[in-house]
Design a protein around this motif. Structure first.
Motif, mmCIF file in Angstrom:
data_model
loop_
_atom_site.group_PDB
_atom_site.id
_atom_site.type_symbol
_atom_site.label_atom_id
_atom_site.label_comp_id
_atom_site.label_asym_id
_atom_site.label_seq_id
_atom_site.Cartn_x
_atom_site.Cartn_y
_atom_site.Cartn_z
ATOM 1 N N LEU A 105 31.020 -21.309 -25.530
ATOM 2 C CA LEU A 105 31.148 -19.854 -25.609
ATOM 3 C C LEU A 105 29.780 -19.193 -25.676
ATOM 4 C CD1 LEU A 105 34.290 -19.476 -27.822
ATOM 5 C CD2 LEU A 105 33.981 -18.654 -25.517
ATOM 6 N N VAL A 142 28.045 -16.400 -23.017
ATOM 7 C CA VAL A 142 27.291 -15.176 -23.269
ATOM 8 C C VAL A 142 25.963 -15.221 -22.516
ATOM 9 C CG1 VAL A 142 26.130 -13.827 -25.027
ATOM 10 C CG2 VAL A 142 28.367 -14.776 -25.497
ATOM 11 N N LEU A 155 26.476 -14.646 -18.853
ATOM 12 C CA LEU A 155 26.681 -13.242 -18.492
ATOM 13 C C LEU A 155 25.344 -12.518 -18.474
ATOM 14 C CD1 LEU A 155 29.905 -12.536 -20.544
ATOM 15 C CD2 LEU A 155 29.672 -12.474 -18.094
ATOM 16 N N PHE A 185 23.564 -10.596 -15.223
ATOM 17 C CA PHE A 185 23.086 -9.222 -15.111
ATOM 18 C C PHE A 185 21.599 -9.168 -14.764
ATOM 19 C CE2 PHE A 185 26.860 -8.399 -17.777
ATOM 20 C CZ PHE A 185 27.497 -7.568 -16.880
ATOM 21 N N ALA A 235 12.657 -8.559 -19.734
ATOM 22 C CA ALA A 235 13.906 -9.023 -20.331
ATOM 23 C C ALA A 235 13.949 -10.546 -20.351
ATOM 24 C CB ALA A 235 15.092 -8.468 -19.547
ATOM 25 N N ARG A 275 11.751 -11.847 -23.027
ATOM 26 C CA ARG A 275 12.301 -11.680 -24.367
ATOM 27 C C ARG A 275 13.539 -12.558 -24.586
ATOM 28 N NH1 ARG A 275 13.746 -8.892 -28.747
ATOM 29 N NH2 ARG A 275 15.750 -7.874 -28.728
ATOM 30 N N ASP A 306 14.063 -2.660 -27.394
ATOM 31 C CA ASP A 306 14.435 -2.385 -28.776
ATOM 32 C C ASP A 306 14.724 -3.652 -29.552
ATOM 33 O OD1 ASP A 306 14.105 0.207 -28.421
ATOM 34 O OD2 ASP A 306 16.220 0.795 -28.481
ATOM 35 N N ALA A 307 14.433 -3.589 -30.860
ATOM 36 C CA ALA A 307 14.686 -4.771 -31.683
ATOM 37 C C ALA A 307 16.184 -5.045 -31.751
ATOM 38 C CB ALA A 307 14.107 -4.574 -33.067
ATOM 39 N N THR A 339 20.630 -3.515 -27.194
ATOM 40 C CA THR A 339 19.393 -3.763 -26.464
ATOM 41 C C THR A 339 19.744 -4.107 -25.036
ATOM 42 O OG1 THR A 339 19.512 -5.992 -27.280
ATOM 43 C CG2 THR A 339 17.928 -4.565 -28.329
ATOM 44 N N LEU A 351 19.680 -5.194 -21.312
ATOM 45 C CA LEU A 351 18.792 -6.135 -20.636
ATOM 46 C C LEU A 351 17.858 -5.403 -19.693
ATOM 47 C CD1 LEU A 351 21.407 -8.859 -19.838
ATOM 48 C CD2 LEU A 351 19.351 -9.221 -21.165
ATOM 49 N N LEU A 352 18.403 -4.442 -18.985
ATOM 50 C CA LEU A 352 17.636 -3.807 -17.920
ATOM 51 C C LEU A 352 17.784 -2.296 -17.961
ATOM 52 C CD1 LEU A 352 18.722 -6.108 -15.011
ATOM 53 C CD2 LEU A 352 16.457 -6.037 -16.009
ATOM 54 N N SER A 369 31.613 -9.132 -20.559
ATOM 55 C CA SER A 369 30.559 -8.855 -19.589
ATOM 56 C C SER A 369 30.202 -7.377 -19.629
ATOM 57 C CB SER A 369 30.975 -9.309 -18.193
ATOM 58 O OG SER A 369 31.969 -8.480 -17.690
ATOM 59 N N ALA A 370 31.207 -6.506 -19.819
ATOM 60 C CA ALA A 370 30.889 -5.080 -19.933
ATOM 61 C C ALA A 370 30.033 -4.835 -21.165
ATOM 62 C CB ALA A 370 32.181 -4.266 -19.994
ATOM 63 N N ILE A 382 27.980 -6.910 -22.670
ATOM 64 C CA ILE A 382 26.614 -7.414 -22.510
ATOM 65 C C ILE A 382 25.833 -6.514 -21.568
ATOM 66 C CG2 ILE A 382 25.298 -9.318 -21.503
ATOM 67 C CD1 ILE A 382 27.282 -11.173 -22.822
ATOM 68 N N ASP A 383 26.525 -6.013 -20.557
ATOM 69 C CA ASP A 383 25.848 -5.097 -19.646
ATOM 70 C C ASP A 383 25.379 -3.862 -20.398
ATOM 71 O OD1 ASP A 383 24.844 -4.386 -17.238
ATOM 72 O OD2 ASP A 383 26.698 -3.529 -16.463
ATOM 73 N N ILE A 417 24.425 -7.420 -27.048
ATOM 74 C CA ILE A 417 24.355 -8.872 -26.939
ATOM 75 C C ILE A 417 24.712 -9.555 -28.251
ATOM 76 C CG2 ILE A 417 22.792 -10.783 -26.487
ATOM 77 C CD1 ILE A 417 21.411 -8.825 -24.524
ATOM 78 N N TRP A 418 24.160 -9.050 -29.341
ATOM 79 C CA TRP A 418 24.420 -9.749 -30.612
ATOM 80 C C TRP A 418 25.847 -9.559 -31.058
ATOM 81 C CZ3 TRP A 418 21.494 -13.475 -31.225
ATOM 82 C CH2 TRP A 418 20.148 -13.412 -30.876
ATOM 83 N N ALA A 439 28.296 -9.319 -29.066
ATOM 84 C CA ALA A 439 29.068 -10.249 -28.236
ATOM 85 C C ALA A 439 28.955 -11.668 -28.775
ATOM 86 C CB ALA A 439 28.595 -10.192 -26.793
ATOM 87 N N VAL A 440 27.764 -12.019 -29.268
ATOM 88 C CA VAL A 440 27.610 -13.368 -29.830
ATOM 89 C C VAL A 440 28.493 -13.521 -31.062
ATOM 90 C CG1 VAL A 440 25.997 -14.904 -30.982
ATOM 91 C CG2 VAL A 440 25.312 -13.751 -28.898
ATOM 92 N N VAL A 499 32.041 -14.050 -29.857
ATOM 93 C CA VAL A 499 32.438 -15.384 -29.372
ATOM 94 C C VAL A 499 32.483 -16.375 -30.526
ATOM 95 C CG1 VAL A 499 31.603 -15.037 -27.030
ATOM 96 C CG2 VAL A 499 30.127 -16.135 -28.682
#
Lengths: 582, 519
Positions: free
Chosen positions: A180, A184, A187, A191, A235, A238, B335-336, B343, B345-346, B435-436, B438-439, B443-444, B446-447, B450
C-alpha cells in the motif's frame, strides 16, 4: 513482422492456468483424481506455452521488451493492459512454468481435503504470478502483485499445519503494508512523470518521464544547490528518496530482507509443500524483481544514496540468516532462514552496481527458485511420510531411503554453492561483483563468510537427518521415493546440473537485461551526461492501439442524447438525434 | 396578487426519479390494503422494478447538461443524477434482501418496502437540493423513513433502542444543520446555495463571526449524517439494532446522499472564508474518521458492529477525497506540510473533476460491496438467535466455506473489496480517491489512510479466516434460503468483481460527474 503468435503468446502464458481453473471449477467435488489430472494437464500446457514463448524470444534482439501486447483498459487514468518480457522476466516465466507441474505432483497425495479448492488456488496463483512478471504497466503489475496474495493466503491458511491462521494473516498483512505504501509512491510517480493529459501508469511513460528529472536532480545534488531546479526536479529531489524507500520497503518485505523477514519463517513452516515451493520459488522473486525493474531504475539517484545501507542490510541478512540456520531444530525453518541468507546475496549483487554483481544477482534469483524449491519439494516427501519437522525426529534416513538421500544431497550441494552446481555460479559472481564495486571490502568479506556458514548448517542438517544410525523405530518402515515423486524431483535436479555446468545459455538470456539494469542504475551518476546516454536507457514500447469506436469527446461538449446511451455514443449519431443542439 | 412561477415540464425532470419512487411506495401501501395475498414476495418485486425504472430515468438525467431547475431550489447535474442511480441500485437490492429476510420472520409488510422507497426518494431529492430549507425537508423525509425502518421489527428491546437513539441523535443533527442555516441566512439574507456563494464574501467583511458559527454548525450536522468521527457514536448501535437489510440501505444510500449534499453545500459555503479553515477542518475529520473507524472496528467480534465501524472508516476515505476539494490554493510545492498540510508535487492542480469522479466511483463500489456484505449477514442470521445476542458473532461464519461455498466465496469477495485488494471494485475506488488526494498534495494524509486500511484488512481477513479456515460447528443450522436474497448476493458479487476488472463504461460515464453545478 510480428506474427499473431508473438503478440498473443504471452496472453496464452498468463491465462492458460486460469482457463484450466475454469475447467476444474466444473468438475464434481469428489472426483479428486480428475481434478488433479486436469490441473496437472493445465500446468503442463502452461509450461508448453512458456517454452513456446521462450523459443519466440530473441535474446540478441535490440528490442528490450519482446512479445508485447497492449490493450486499452482504464483510459482516464492511463492504465493499459500491457504485457511483455525482457530477458530476466523470460527466465522467471520459465522458472514459474517449470515449477507449476512439479507443485501439482508434489501435492498429489499430500492434499486430500478440499482438493478442488486447493487446485483452483494453485491455478489462479500461477496466473497471478505470471501476470506480475509479464506486466509492463505498473498498475497492472500492482494488481497481479496483490492478487497473488489471496490464493497464497488461502494455501497457507487452509492447508497449512497447526499455526496456519496466524502465519497466513501475518504473511498477508506484512505484504499489504508494503504494497500500500508502494501504491502511494506509485501515484506520486505517476503525477511527477508526465504532465496532465499524458499521464500513464505505463512503465515506459514513468521511466522516460523521470529520466530527465533524475539527471537534473543528480546535477543539482552534485552542485550542492537544488533551489533553482525546475518544479519537477525539485519535487523529485524532495520526494524521490521517500518514494524510493516506499518502493524498497514494499519489495524488501517480499524478498524478504532483514529486518522485515520475520513473516517468512512462519509462512514457510506452516505452508503446505506446494505453498512453500511457490513461495520460495517464485513469490520471493517478486521482491528482487521489483527492485530490479522498478525501484532502482526509477530512482537511480536515490538508489545510489541508499546503496550502502541497503547493501549493509543485505550482508546482515546473509550472515544473520546463516547464523539463525545454525540454531534451528526445525528443518523447514532452517530452509526458510537459508532463503533469507541466499536472497541477501541477490540483493547485495544488485546493489553492487557492477556487471558481475548484477549478473550474479539475476542468476541467483533463478538458482534460489530451483534449489530452495527443490529442498522444499524433497522435504515435503519426507514430511508426508513422517509428519515431523524436527531434525531430532530423523537420523539414518540414508539407509532407508537411498534414492531420496541422493537427490537431497545434490540439492544440498547446489544450495551451498559447490562448484559444478548452479549455486556456485551465482554466489561466485555476486561476491566478485561486490569486491569490484565501490562498496567497502568488508561487505564482500562478511558476505563470503555466509558461504562457509551455509556449508556448515546444510551439512550438519544432512548429517543429522540422513547419516548415523536409525534412532527412531518409525523411520525404519519409510518407503523410498515412488515414480511420481522421482518425476517431480528429476526436472529440478537436471536444472541444477545444467545451470551449473552450462550457464552460458541462461547468461545470454540475462545479459541484455543486466546491461540495461546497470546503465539505468548508473544513469546520471555524476559524469558528463551526454544525450546518447538517454537513448541507451530509454524504454521503448509499442504504442497503445487506437480506440475501436469513436468515443465521446470532452464531457462538456457532449450533445444530450434523448435516449439512454447503450454502449458508446458516436457524437455524430447523437447529434443527428438532437438536431437542435448547437 | 400572487404570481405563480411558470414551470415548463422539463424543470421536473430532476425530480422525476423521486416522484416514481414515491408513486411506487403508494402502490405498495395500497396493495397492502387491497391485495393481502399470503405470499408477499411480489412486493419486493414491485420495489425492485420501481427503483429500476427510477434508476434508469436518473441515468438518463445524468446525460443532461448541468443546470439549475425549479427556480434555483434544485440542481440537475450528473453528480446528483448518478447518486440517484446508486441509491436506486442500493434500494432495489435492499428490497430483494428484505423479502427473504422478512419472510423468515413473518414480518413481510407493504409498508416496509414503501418506507424504503420513501427513504430512497428522500435521498434522491437530498442530492439535488440547492437550498437550505429544501435540503432540510428532504433530509427529514429520508430520516423519518429510516427511523421507522430501524424500529420495524418490534421484537425485544434492541430495535426500539436503536430507533430511539437514531431518532434523538438524528433530530439533534438536523437541528444543528437548521440552526447553522439560520445563522447563515442571518448573515447573507438568502438560503439558496448559489446566492449564498455570492453573498458570503460580502458578509464575511461585516459578520465574520456569524458566518463561521453557521459554517461550523452546518458542518457538524453533516458530520453526524455521514458518521464522521467524533460524530459517529450513534452508528454502531443503530446499525446493529436495525433489521439487516435496512442497515445495508443506511450504510449505502443515506451515507451517499449525505456526502453528495455535503459536497454541494460546502462548495458554496467556502466562498469568502479563509481557505485554511475548511481545509483544516475537513483534513482533521478525514484523519480522525479513517484512523478511529479502523481501530475501533478491530476488536469487534460482532460482524455487524464491525461492518458498522468499517462504514465509518469508509466515510473517512471519502472525506479524504472531499478534503482534496478544499486544498488552499496557496500551498506551495516546497511547503513543509505535516499530516494535515498539503504539499502539492507540482503546484496546484485542478483536481475537482477527478475528486467528484473518485467519490462517485467509491460510493458505487461501496454500494455493491456493502449491500453484499450485509446481505450475506442477513442470509446467515437466524431468527432463533435474536434473543441471545450472539446473532452476528464471528462463530456464526465458521466453516461457511464448507456449508455454503457460494455464499462464502461471495462474502470473501466483499471483504477483500472493503479491504481494497485488487481485483475488486474496492481497490479501484480507493485508487481513484487516493490518486485525487495525492494530486492535490495530501500525501501524508494519504499515507495515514493506507496505513489505516492495513489495520482494516486485519478485521476483514478475520472474517475470511473464520469462513475458510475454521471447522463448521456440528450443530450449525441449515441456512434459510430464499431466491430473492440469492439474486441480490449474486448481483452484488458479480458487480464487485466485474467492476474491479472492467470498470470501462461505468467509469467513463462517471467522468461526466465532473459536471457539478457551480463546482
Amino acid at each position: 513482422m510480428t506474427s499473431i503468435y508473438e503478440t498473443r503468446v504471452l496472453n496464452a502464458v498468463i491465462f492458460a492456468p486460469l482457463f484450466f481453473a475454469a475447467l476444474v471449477m466444473f468438475l464434481p467435488k469428489n472426483e479428486k483424481g480428475q481434478i488433479r489430472g486436469v490441473t496437472l494437464a493445465g500446468m503442463l500446457v502452461n509450461l508448453a506455452t512458456c517454452v513456446w514463448a521462450w523459443t519466440r524470444f530473441m535474446p540478441r534482439s535490440v528490442d528490450e521488451f519482446q512479445l508485447e501486447y497492449r490493450l486499452r483498459w482504464i483510459d482516464e487514468l492511463g492504465i493499459s493492459y500491457h504485457i511483455g518480457v525482457d530477458g530476466l522476466a523470460m527466465t522467471l516465466v520459465l522458472l514459474t512454468g517449470v515449477l507449476g507441474p512439479l507443485v501439482v505432483l508434489a501435492s498429489w497425495t499430500f492434499v486430500d481435503e478440499r482438493v478442488k479448492e486447493f487446485h483452483l488456488a494453485l491455478l489462479v496463483l500461477q496466473t497471478a504470478m505470471l501476470g506480475a512478471i509479464c506486466s509492463l504497466d505498473v498498475l497492472l503489475f500492482y494488481v497481479f502483485f496483490e492478487a497473488m496474495l489471496i490464493p497464497m493466503y488461502l494455501l497457507i491458511g487452509v492447508w497449512g499445519s497447526e499455526e496456519r491462521q496466524m502465519a497466513a494473516t501475518k504473511f498477508f498483512l506484512y505484504t499489504l503494508v508494503g504494497s500500500l505504501l508502494l501504491l502511494v509512491a506509485l501515484l506520486a510517480v505517476y503525477f511527477l512523470a508526465a504532465p496532465a493529459g499524458q499521464r500513464s501508469f505505463d512503465y515506459a511513460t514513468l521511466y522516460n518521464g523521470l529520466m530527465s528529472l533524475n539527471r537534473e536532480v543528480a546535477q543539482c545534488t552534485a552542485a550542492g544547490n537544488c533551489s533553482a531546479a525546475s518544479a519537477g526536479a525539485a519535487a523529485l529531489f524532495r520526494w524521490g528518496p521517500l518514494m524510493f524507500l516506499a518502493f524498497s520497503f514494499a519489495f524488501a518485505i517480499k524478498v524478504p530482507m532483514f529486518p522485515v523477514h520475520t513473516w517468512l519463517p512462519d509462512a514457510h513452516v506452516q505452508a503446505p509443500v506446494a505453498g512453500s515451493m511457490i513461495l520460495a520459488g517464485v513469490m520471493l522473486k517478486m521482491g528482487t524483481f521489483g527492485f530490479w525493474r522498478f525501484a532502482v531504475p526509477l530512482f537511480p539517484v536515490a538508489a545510489r544514496q541508499y546503496q550502502v545501507p541497503i547493501s549493509l542490510l543485505a550482508v546482515i541478512g546473509i550472515v544473520y540468516g546463516a547464523l539463525m540456520c545454525l540454531a534451528q531444530k526445525d528443518i523447514k525453518k532452517l530452509i526458510a532462514y537459508s532463503s533469507v541468507s541466499h536472497l541477501g546475496y541477490c540483493m547485495l549483487g544488485m546493489f553492487a552496481f557492477t556487471g558481475e554483481g548484477a549478473t550474479g544477482s539475476a542468476y541467483q534469483m533463478l538458482n534460489h527458485g530451483v534449489s530452495t524449491g527443490a529442498l522444499f519439494l524433497l522435504f515435503g516427501f519426507l514430511y508426508e511420510r513422517r509428519h515431523a519437522r524436527l531434525m531430532a525426529d530423523y537420523g539414518g534416513i540414508a539407509k532407508v531411503m537411498p534414492v531420496f538421500t541422493a537427490f537431497f544431497l545434490i540439492v544440498t550441494f547446489s544450495s551451498i554453492a559447490v562448484p559444478g552446481t548452479n549455486g556456485f555460479v551465482g554466489e561466485f559472481l555476486v561476491l566478485l561483483g561486490t569486491f569490484k564495486s565501490s562498496l567497502p571490502v568488508a561487505f564482500g568479506v562478511f558476505a563470503a563468510t555466509g558461504v562457509v556458514l551455509g556449508a556448515a548448517y546444510m551439512l550438519w542438517m544432512v548429517q543429522k537427518v540422513f547419516f548415523g544410525t536409525v534412532t527412531h523405530q518409525e523411520n525404519l518402515g519409510l518407503k523410498d521415493l515412488g515414480l511420481r515423486e522421482v518425476l517431480a524431483a528429476v526436472p529440478l535436479i537436471l536444472l541444477i546440473a545444467v545451470m551449473g555446468l552450462r550457464p552460458q545459455p541462461f547468461l545470454d538470456l540475462l545479459n541484455p537485461s543486466t546491461d540495461r539494469y546497470l546503465a539505468r542504475a548508473q544513469y546520471a551518476s555524476g559524469k558528463a551526461e551526454a544525450a546518447s546516454e538517454d537513448e541507451r536507457v530509454r524504454v521503448t514500447v509499442i504504442q497503445l492501439p487506437p480506440k475501436l469506436v469513436v468515443a465521446q469527446a470532452a464531457p462538456a461538449e457532449l450533445p444530450t442524447p434523448r435516449f439512454l446511451p447503450v454502449g458508446r455514443v458516436v457524437p455524430a449519431a447523437a447529434a443527428a438525434l438532437n438536431p437542435q443542439t448547437p | 396578487m400572487l404570481t405563480t412561477p411558470h414551470f415548463p415540464l422539463s424543470e421536473f425532470m430532476a425530480v422525476l426519479p423521486a416522484a416514481m419512487l414515491v408513486a411506487g411506495a403508494i402502490v405498495l401501501m395500497l396493495s397492502e390494503v387491497f391485495l393481502s395475498a399470503a405470499n408477499r414476495t411480489y412486493m419486493a418485486v414491485i420495489g425492485l422494478l420501481t427503483s429500476a425504472v427510477a434508476g434508469l430515468f436518473a441515468l438518463n438525467n445524468a446525460f443532461e447538461p448541468a443546470r439549475l431547475v425549479l427556480q434555483g431550489f434544485a440542481v440537475l447535474d450528473p453528480f446528483s443524477s448518478f447518486m440517484t442511480v446508486m441509491v436506486c441500485l442500493g434500494t432495489g437490492l435492499a428490497c430483494l434482501l428484505a423479502s427473504g429476510f422478512l419472510k423468515h420472520r413473518n414480518a413481510e409488510r407493504g409498508e416496509f418496502y414503501a418506507l424504503m422507497l420513501f427513504a430512497a426518494a428522500g435521498m434522491s431529492l437530498l442530492a439535488l437540493s440547492n437550498e437550505f430549507i429544501t435540503l432540510f425537508v428532504n433530509l427529514e423525509v429520508l430520516s423519518v423513513a429510516t427511523y421507522a425502518l430501524t424500529a420495524f421489527l418490534r421484537r425485544g428491546p434492541r430495535p426500539a433502542e436503536a430507533g430511539f437513539k437514531y431518532f434523538i441523535l438524528g433530530a439533534f443533527a438536523a437541528a444543528l444543520l437548521l440552526y447553522g442555516a439560520a445563522l447563515l441566512y442571518g448573515a447573507t439574507g438568502t438560503t439558496r446555495l448559489s446566492d449564498l456563494a455570492q453573498a458570503l464574501p460580502g458578509a464575511m467583511a461585516t459578520k465574520a463571526g456569524l458566518v463561521y458559527a453557521g459554517f461550523g454548525l452546518v458542518l457538524a450536522g453533516f458530520a453526524f449524517k455521514v458518521a464522521a468521527v467524533p460524530f459517529h457514536m450513534w452508528t454502531p448501535d443503530v446499525y446493529e439494532g436495525a433489521p439487516t437489510p435496512v442497515t445495508a440501505l443506511m450504510s449505502v444510500g443515506v451515507k451517499a446522499a449525505a456526502f453528495v449534499a455535503l459536497v454541494r453545500t460546502f462548495l458554496a459555503l467556502v466562498h469568502g472564508l479563509d481557505p485554511q479553515v475548511p481545509f483544516t477542518l475537513f483534513a482533521l475529520l478525514a484523519l480522525l474518521t479513517m484512523v478511529a473507524g479502523n481501530l475501533l472496528a478491530m476488536p469487534q467480534r460482532n460482524v455487524k458492529r464491525m461492518l458498522a465501524y468499517s462504514s465509518i472508516a469508509h466515510a473517512g476515505y471519502l472525506l479524504l477525497g472531499v478534503t482534496a476539494l478544499f486544498v488552499p490554493p496557496t500551498a506551495q510545492p516546497g511547503d513543509a506540510g505535516g499530516v494535515l498540510g498539503a504539499t502539492p508535487l507540482l503546484g496546484n492542480a485542478a483536481v475537482n473533476a477527478s475528486v467528484y469522479k473518485g467519490i462517485l466511483f467509491y460510493l458505487l463500489g461501496y454500494t455493491v460491496t456493502s449491500i453484499g456484505a450485509f446481505g450475506t449477514l442477513a442470509a446467515i442470521e437466524r431468527r432463533e438467535d435474536e434473543t441471545r445476542g450472539n446473532t452476528w458473532d464471528l462463530e456464526r461464519l465458521a466453516g461457511l466455506a464448507q456449508r455454503q461455498p457460494g455464499w462464502a466465496a461471495a462474502m470473501a469477495a466483499f471483504m477483500l473489496s472493503l479491504a481494497g485488494v485488487p481485483p475488486t471494485v474496492g481497490f479501484l475506488g480507493k485508487l481513484f480517491v487516493f490518486s485525487a488526494a495525492i494530486d492535490a498534495g495530501l500525501i501524508w494524509l494519504a499515507v495515514v489512510g493506507v496505513l489505516a486500511s492495513v489495520a482494516g484488512t486485519y478485521y476483514y481477513l478475520r472474517v475470511v479466516v473464520y469462513m475458510f479456515m475454521r471447522p463448521a460447528p456440528a450443530d450449525a443450522p441449515a441456512p434459510f434460503r430464499h431466491w430473492t436474497i440469492e439474486v441480490a448476493l449474486v448481483t452484488s458479487a458479480v458487480a464487485t468483481v466485474a467492476l474491479g476488472i472492467v470498470p470501462g463504461p461505468v467509469s467513463e460515464w462517471l467522468s461526466r460527474a465532473g459536471m457539478v453545478f457551480g463546482g
